[in-house]
Design an enzyme around this catalytic site. Structure first.
Site, short mmCIF file in Angstrom:
data_model
loop_
_atom_site.label_atom_id
_atom_site.label_comp_id
_atom_site.label_asym_id
_atom_site.label_seq_id
_atom_site.Cartn_x
_atom_site.Cartn_y
_atom_site.Cartn_z
N ARG A 125 -13.76 -44.31 -0.65
CA ARG A 125 -12.67 -45.24 -0.28
C ARG A 125 -12.79 -45.78 1.14
NH1 ARG A 125 -9.88 -41.10 -2.87
NH2 ARG A 125 -9.47 -41.61 -5.05
N LYS A 147 -17.10 -60.25 5.20
CA LYS A 147 -17.38 -60.47 3.77
C LYS A 147 -18.54 -59.57 3.37
CE LYS A 147 -15.89 -65.24 2.95
NZ LYS A 147 -16.32 -66.60 2.58
N GLU A 189 -27.37 -73.13 10.30
CA GLU A 189 -25.99 -72.64 10.45
C GLU A 189 -25.52 -72.83 11.89
OE1 GLU A 189 -24.01 -71.63 8.08
OE2 GLU A 189 -25.33 -71.19 6.40
N LYS A 231 -17.04 -68.41 15.01
CA LYS A 231 -16.72 -67.88 13.68
C LYS A 231 -15.54 -66.91 13.79
CE LYS A 231 -18.14 -65.93 9.36
NZ LYS A 231 -19.17 -65.54 8.42
N GLU A 241 -9.60 -65.98 3.70
CA GLU A 241 -9.79 -67.31 3.11
C GLU A 241 -8.59 -67.71 2.26
OE1 GLU A 241 -14.08 -68.00 2.65
OE2 GLU A 241 -13.55 -68.93 0.76
N ARG A 246 -10.80 -71.08 6.66
CA ARG A 246 -12.14 -70.48 6.66
C ARG A 246 -13.14 -71.33 5.89
NH1 ARG A 246 -13.63 -64.00 6.54
NH2 ARG A 246 -15.86 -64.30 6.52
N ASN A 250 -17.92 -73.82 5.41
CA ASN A 250 -18.79 -74.22 4.30
C ASN A 250 -19.25 -75.67 4.40
OD1 ASN A 250 -18.78 -71.71 3.02
ND2 ASN A 250 -16.79 -72.14 2.09
N HIS A 253 -22.33 -77.00 2.58
CA HIS A 253 -22.69 -75.98 1.59
C HIS A 253 -22.56 -76.46 0.15
CE1 HIS A 253 -22.76 -73.47 5.11
NE2 HIS A 253 -22.93 -72.35 4.42
N HIS A 257 -25.83 -75.72 -1.59
CA HIS A 257 -25.99 -74.72 -2.66
C HIS A 257 -26.69 -75.34 -3.86
CE1 HIS A 257 -22.58 -71.85 -1.25
NE2 HIS A 257 -23.76 -71.42 -0.87
N HIS A 270 -31.37 -70.82 2.28
CA HIS A 270 -29.96 -71.21 2.37
C HIS A 270 -29.72 -72.19 3.53
CE1 HIS A 270 -25.62 -70.80 2.23
NE2 HIS A 270 -25.63 -70.49 3.51
P1 NAD Z 1 -32.49 -61.53 4.27
O1 NAD Z 1 -31.57 -60.45 4.58
O2 NAD Z 1 -33.09 -61.59 2.91
O3 NAD Z 1 -33.64 -61.56 5.36
C1 NAD Z 1 -34.67 -62.53 5.26
C2 NAD Z 1 -36.05 -61.88 5.35
O4 NAD Z 1 -36.32 -61.56 6.70
C3 NAD Z 1 -36.19 -60.58 4.57
O5 NAD Z 1 -37.47 -60.54 4.00
C4 NAD Z 1 -36.07 -59.50 5.65
O6 NAD Z 1 -36.73 -58.33 5.30
C5 NAD Z 1 -36.73 -60.19 6.81
N1 NAD Z 1 -36.31 -59.77 8.14
C6 NAD Z 1 -35.05 -59.51 8.56
N2 NAD Z 1 -35.05 -59.32 9.89
C7 NAD Z 1 -36.32 -59.46 10.31
C8 NAD Z 1 -36.94 -59.40 11.58
N3 NAD Z 1 -36.24 -59.24 12.69
N4 NAD Z 1 -38.28 -59.56 11.65
C9 NAD Z 1 -39.00 -59.81 10.50
N5 NAD Z 1 -38.48 -59.90 9.29
C10 NAD Z 1 -37.13 -59.74 9.19
O7 NAD Z 1 -31.81 -62.98 4.48
P2 NAD Z 1 -30.68 -63.53 5.44
O8 NAD Z 1 -30.94 -64.99 5.50
O9 NAD Z 1 -30.56 -62.75 6.68
O10 NAD Z 1 -29.34 -63.26 4.60
C11 NAD Z 1 -29.12 -63.88 3.36
C12 NAD Z 1 -27.98 -63.15 2.69
O11 NAD Z 1 -26.82 -63.25 3.50
C13 NAD Z 1 -27.60 -63.73 1.33
O12 NAD Z 1 -27.49 -62.68 0.41
C14 NAD Z 1 -26.24 -64.38 1.56
O13 NAD Z 1 -25.43 -64.33 0.43
C15 NAD Z 1 -25.69 -63.52 2.66
N6 NAD Z 1 -24.68 -64.17 3.50
C16 NAD Z 1 -23.52 -63.50 3.71
C17 NAD Z 1 -22.54 -64.06 4.51
C18 NAD Z 1 -21.28 -63.27 4.80
O14 NAD Z 1 -20.35 -63.83 5.39
N7 NAD Z 1 -21.24 -62.00 4.42
C19 NAD Z 1 -22.72 -65.31 5.10
C20 NAD Z 1 -23.93 -65.98 4.88
C21 NAD Z 1 -24.91 -65.39 4.08
N1 GLY Z 2 -20.10 -67.69 5.53
C1 GLY Z 2 -18.78 -68.16 5.28
C2 GLY Z 2 -17.72 -67.16 5.61
O1 GLY Z 2 -17.98 -66.11 6.15
O2 GLY Z 2 -16.59 -67.41 5.33
#
Ligand code: NAD
Ligand code: GLY
Length: 363
Positions: A125, A147, A189, A231, A241, A246, A250, A253, A257, A270
């Site tokens: 929990r 999120k 971004e 942010k 949201e 919030r 996007n 986006h 997307h 992305h």
């Molecule tokens: P990711 O986590 O897949 O990382 C991208 C690649 O870079 C991976 O292969 C990872 O192993 C590598 N990597 C990470 N750090 C590194 C470093 N310092 N040196 C070398 N390699 C490195 O991708 P991302 O773009 O960081 O995240 C995408 C994810 O984030 C998606 O799942 C998306 O849905 C999510 N997201 C969430 C939110 C939120 O608010 N929670 C917002 C935007 C995106």
């Molecule tokens: N990435 C959009 C949000 O966090 O709301």
């Protein structure tokens, strides 16, 4: 803590947490964690690309301050945000005798952060949770705002929780090893924040393109701290949201997307889809008389200077529309878009005519 760390405080009613932004500071992480409360057990979730050196460095640092640590590395990539991986991690926590006093520490990109955050939100929990984001996207976006999520095969981020971390520790120096494509995607971004919320920041980006492209540590620390503040301001006002505020995050986006999905997995990251999507959204705003052509070309010029793609992919317009109709921002099948009316300000615009949308796809 390093002299040069900038602190961004996220205040959510009676709760708050800090985002610490600096460079070459991973060895000071234990002080930050223990400053938030006592801890004697931490499970560090990372991926196989990031485990060495970053997660091991974090583990060593916590271990040096008497925290018992274990490192669990997942396979890199979006496929790891799955029910199966969540189940493996819950089991790993049980095997490691994690209890409600244990911490979860996510060291990696958005995949690790979203997954580990979801595990922290649900195991026993709720366990205290820290983020150490290592991609630019994670440092300026996904680690901020609480999120957390995993995917179902047919729907990304559909299972999750709003679950704020106890703290976020950002070391801009970790970006040195990030592949170029991933780094540039994160810049999509970054530009977004300037367009939607902060015209001065947009100008800062225009004036510092070389330092940013060259991953200069000082410029990056400034950029990341500014994005986190922007942010955080939004999240503080609309954490879950609920008011629509919030949704401004996007911008680009809805188009983005669709491009990401239709280009096939891994072809368009992305942030790259968002960059092209921002160009389309700006053209749409111009068609609707909200901004002028100079706005459209100024935004495009900055995105291009930062090495981001700006050309609409060669995909039939009908397919793009179909994909956009599935976007979370549609209201009863009507397309809605986040559109600028000046640099630093956007609004959610409903009931947009599909002919205008199709026209905005064309450069
Ligand atoms: P990711 O986590 O897949 O990382 C991208 C690649 O870079 C991976 O292969 C990872 O192993 C590598 N990597 C990470 N750090 C590194 C470093 N310092 N040196 C070398 N390699 C490195 O991708 P991302 O773009 O960081 O995240 C995408 C994810 O984030 C998606 O799942 C998306 O849905 C999510 N997201 C969430 C939110 C939120 O608010 N929670 C917002 C935007 C995106
Ligand atoms: N990435 C959009 C949000 O966090 O709301």
């Amino acid at each position: 803590m390093s002299q040069s760390n900038q602190i961004v405080r996220v205040a959510l009613g009676a709760r708050s947490y800090d985002i610490s932004v600096g460079a070459n500071n991973l060895d000071q992480f234990a002080g930050f964690v223990l400053g938030c409360g006592p801890a004697n057990h931490a499970v560090i979730v990372t991926d196989e690309n990031v485990q060495r050196p970053y997660a091991m460095e974090v583990a060593e640092c916590l271990g040096g301050d008497g925290v018992e640590t274990a490192v669990v590395a997942i396979e890199p990539g979006e496929e790891s945000k799955s029910i199966e991986m969540a189940s493996n991690l819950w089991q790993a926590l049980l095997d490691l005798h994690a209890d409600r006093k244990s911490l979860v520490v996510a060291v990696g990109g958005g995949v690790v952060g979203d997954l580990a955050g979801f595990i922290a939100a649900t195991y026993a929990r709720g366990l205290r949770f820290f983020q150490v984001p290592t991609t630019l996207l994670a440092q300026v976006d996904s680690s901020v705002g609480g999120k957390t999520a995993i995917d179902l095969p047919a729907a990304k981020n559909i299972i999750g929780a709003f679950y704020q971390p106890s703290g976020v520790w950002i070391d801009a120096a970790t970006l040195a090893s990030l592949p170029e494509k991933e780094y540039r995607a994160g810049l999509g971004e970054v530009v977004k924040y300037g367009v939607i919320l902060d015209a001065d920041f947009f100008v800062f980006l225009e004036n510092n393109v070389d330092a940013i492209v060259g991953r200069d540590a000082d410029a990056l620390t400034e950029v990341i701290a500014r994005c986190c503040r922007l942010k955080a301001d939004v999240v503080e006002k609309d954490e879950r949201e609920e008011t629509g505020l919030r949704a401004v995050l996007n911008y680009g986006h809805t188009f983005g997307h669709a491009f990401e999905t239709l280009s096939g997995y891994g072809n368009l990251l992305h942030g790259e889809g968002v960059a092209i999507g921002m160009c389309c959204a700006a053209r749409l705003a111009a068609r609707l008389g909200r901004v002028d052509e100079a706005f459209v070309s100024r935004q495009r010029k900055l995105l291009e200077a930062l090495g981001l793609p700006v050309a609409t992919p060669d995909i039939p317009a009908e397919k793009i529309l179909e994909s956009m109709r599935h976007d979370k921002k549609t209201a009863f099948g009507k397309l809605r878009f986040v559109l600028p009316d000046r640099l630093g300000h956007v609004e959610l615009v409903g009931d947009v005519n599909e002919d205008d949308v199709v026209a905005a796809l064309k450069e």
